[in-house]
Enzyme design. Structure first.
Site, PDB file in Angstrom:
ATOM      1  N   LYS A  82      36.182  27.088  38.326  1.00 16.15           N
ATOM      2  CA  LYS A  82      36.057  28.402  37.688  1.00 16.15           C
ATOM      3  C   LYS A  82      37.419  29.080  37.648  1.00 16.15           C
ATOM      4  O   LYS A  82      38.188  28.990  38.612  1.00 16.15           O
ATOM      5  CB  LYS A  82      35.043  29.248  38.458  1.00 16.15           C
ATOM      6  CG  LYS A  82      34.691  30.578  37.799  1.00 16.15           C
ATOM      7  CD  LYS A  82      33.589  31.287  38.587  1.00 16.15           C
ATOM      8  CE  LYS A  82      33.221  32.631  37.980  1.00 16.15           C
ATOM      9  NZ  LYS A  82      32.133  33.315  38.722  1.00 16.15           N
ATOM     10  N   SER A 110      28.185  34.969  36.260  1.00 17.14           N
ATOM     11  CA  SER A 110      29.466  34.864  35.572  1.00 17.14           C
ATOM     12  C   SER A 110      30.028  33.443  35.520  1.00 17.14           C
ATOM     13  O   SER A 110      30.981  33.174  34.788  1.00 17.14           O
ATOM     14  CB  SER A 110      30.495  35.769  36.258  1.00 17.14           C
ATOM     15  OG  SER A 110      30.710  35.364  37.603  1.00 17.14           O
ATOM     16  N   SER A 161      25.917  34.808  40.596  1.00 18.81           N
ATOM     17  CA  SER A 161      26.746  34.206  39.544  1.00 18.81           C
ATOM     18  C   SER A 161      26.845  32.692  39.596  1.00 18.81           C
ATOM     19  O   SER A 161      27.396  32.085  38.683  1.00 18.81           O
ATOM     20  CB  SER A 161      28.153  34.805  39.573  1.00 18.81           C
ATOM     21  OG  SER A 161      28.134  36.133  39.118  1.00 18.81           O
TER      22      SER A 161
END
EC number: 6.3.5.7
Length: 491
Positions: free
Chosen positions: A77, A152, A176
């Protein structure tokens, strides 16, 4: 090759059935062939990855020992640092920021011979649940390209779902990792607060953030945690929670008493509710006993979360001022105008909204009304979970009230915040939770169930998730929205 789990890929490397270079090239070919439609990656580290793959192949040829993650391609990420690679947090504010050091998780992955493929898309600064708040491009759900992948960590979930990599790193501040995992039909694990180092993670909510893995099967969660969990002198919040390995723990006896907060299930879409109770039935057939637990305080979790998270975000993001870090506007008449313009140009609407909310609840006039009361309710929520765990070993809850939503159904910000109702309490209480695929909705979209444990019981939670995976007969889910990716359906 995409059908192999991370564990199976490593076995193939050890047995000389596949070279690390061949594995790495294969997954880059998948990304380059199909990611234009999905948008999971923001950047690739191809030259770096192939060089590392070649070095690991050389180690194998010499008979040298190899690491736990040898030959396993991993996506990261884009709020987690890799030395010499951009960390943008999917924001214009950090569009050109190159990380000067490795995060602890990245350093530990590379020590175990994992292959880092590139950086994955996300909601800007991890604030959002759709991956539509990325400043660069949206990520689409591999199950339906007109639907969101969640967020996210939407890029991480989409990459694993599309089999661009068997393991991806995400961060979970209020769901997330778990919510996009459920939306995309993969496994997502949020460790206990302090189980995994946050050193090198760009902070959103410092008392809430945790790095964790997204994978296709629970066994790969265990493998990843064995590689990078544990105390880190660079992160004072880390603790040594675990005895033995996660992989060994999967074979131990599964806890049998599962608590369910039935009074908290009214907001579920009907087929999601049916799926959740089918998941409970799977655990009952396996020998678990289901009991009711009182978690009525969870009705306060969403407002408390957005008070605490926004306050911490406003504090953490104050450093991005165009002087020390981040985008600087081209022209300003004075220092204050430079600050204001740089932040206005650098931050997107959702990040700005949360900074404003955070500054509001921390203001001298409002702090007692909002922030301090929010922290008091957070303490009550922690107490409620502790009381529940005196009656049960594990708590089961849905991950989401609905399957993945369409672009045109993306709600107003407040309605989107309410979608977090089943996930944020875990972060507020510092607990571990795993989201495991539990089947398909009536529309053929993936659904997930989450199992929650006491702080430090991460291995036990993985045991329960593994048991459910094996008894539910849902080993892996394959999306079918992208032509040529694979055939689709359940395997």
């Amino acid at each position: 090759m995409y059908r192999k789990s991370a564990l199976e890929l490593r076995d193939a490397v050890v047995n000389r059935e596949l070279s690390v270079t061949a594995i790495t090239e294969y997954f880059y070919h998948r990304i380059e062939s199909h990611d234009e439609q999905i948008g999971a990656f923001l950047s690739l580290c191809k030259e770096r990855a192939l060089l590392r793959a070649s070095r690991i192949d050389d180690k194998l040829a010499k008979g040298d020992p190899i690491g736990l993650l040898a030959g396993i391609p991993i996506g990261v990420k884009d709020n987690i640092h890799i030395t010499g690679v951009k960390t943008t947090c999917a924001s214009k504010m950090l569009e050109n920021f190159v990380a000067p050091f490795d995060s602890t998780v990245v350093r530990r992955i590379e020590m175990e011979d994992g292959i880092l493929l590139g950086k994955l898309n996300m909601d800007e600064f991890a604030m959002g649940s759709t991956t539509r708040y990325s400043a660069f491009h949206p990520t689409n759900n591999p199950w339906d390209l007109e639907r969101v992948p969640g967020g996210s960590s939407g890029g991480s979930a989409a990459a694993v779902s599309a089999r661009f990599c068997p393991i991806a790193l995400g961060s979970d501040t209020g769901g997330s990792i778990r919510q996009p995992a459920a939306f995309c039909g993969v496994v997502g694990f949020k460790p206990s607060y302090g189980a995994v180092s946050r050193y090198g993670l760009v902070a959103f909510g410092s008392s809430l953030d945790q790095i964790g893995p997204l994978t296709t099967v629970v066994e790969d969660v265990a493998l990843a945690m064995d590689a990078f969990a544990g105390r880190d002198p660079k992160d004072s919040t880390t603790r040594d929670f675990f005895k033995g390995t996660f992989s060994q723990a999967l074979s131990l006896e599964v806890p049998k008493l599962i608590g369910v907060p039935r009074g908290f299930l009214d907001g579920l879409q009907e087929d999601c509710k049916e799926n959740f109770f089918e998941a409970l039935a799977v655990m009952e057939r396996e020998g678990s006993r289901i009991i009711d637990v009182d978690l009525s305080v969870l009705k306060h979790a969403v407002p408390v979360y957005y008070i605490v998270a926004s306050a911490e975000a406003a504090t953490n993001l104050a450093r991005f001022d165009g002087v020390r870090y981040g985008h600087r506007c081209a022209q300003a008449d004075n220092m204050h105008e430079m600050y204001a313009r740089s932040r206005k140009e650098g931050f997107g609407k959702e990040v700005t909204r949360r900074i404003l909310l955070g500054n509001y609840v921390l203001s001298a006039e409002r702090q007692n009304i909002f922030y301090k009361k929010g922290m008091a309710v957070r303490a009550r929520l922690i107490d409620a979970f502790q009381a529940a765990f005196e009656r049960c070993d594990v708590i089961a809850m849905p991950v989401c009230a609905t399957p993945a939503i369409r672009d045109q159904d993306v709600l107003d910000p407040v309605s989107l915040y309410l979608q977090d109702v089943y996930t944020v309490a875990v972060n507020l209480a510092y607990l571990p939770a795993i989201s495991v695929p539990s089947g398909l909705s009536k529309e053929g979209l993936p659904l997930g169930v989450q199992f929650i444990g006491e702080r430090g019981s991460d291995q036990q939670i993985c045991q329960v998730g593994y048991s459910f995976q094996e008894h539910s007969q849902i080993k892996q889910l394959y999306p079918k929205a992208v032509n040529g990716l694979f055939d689709g359906g359940i395997e």
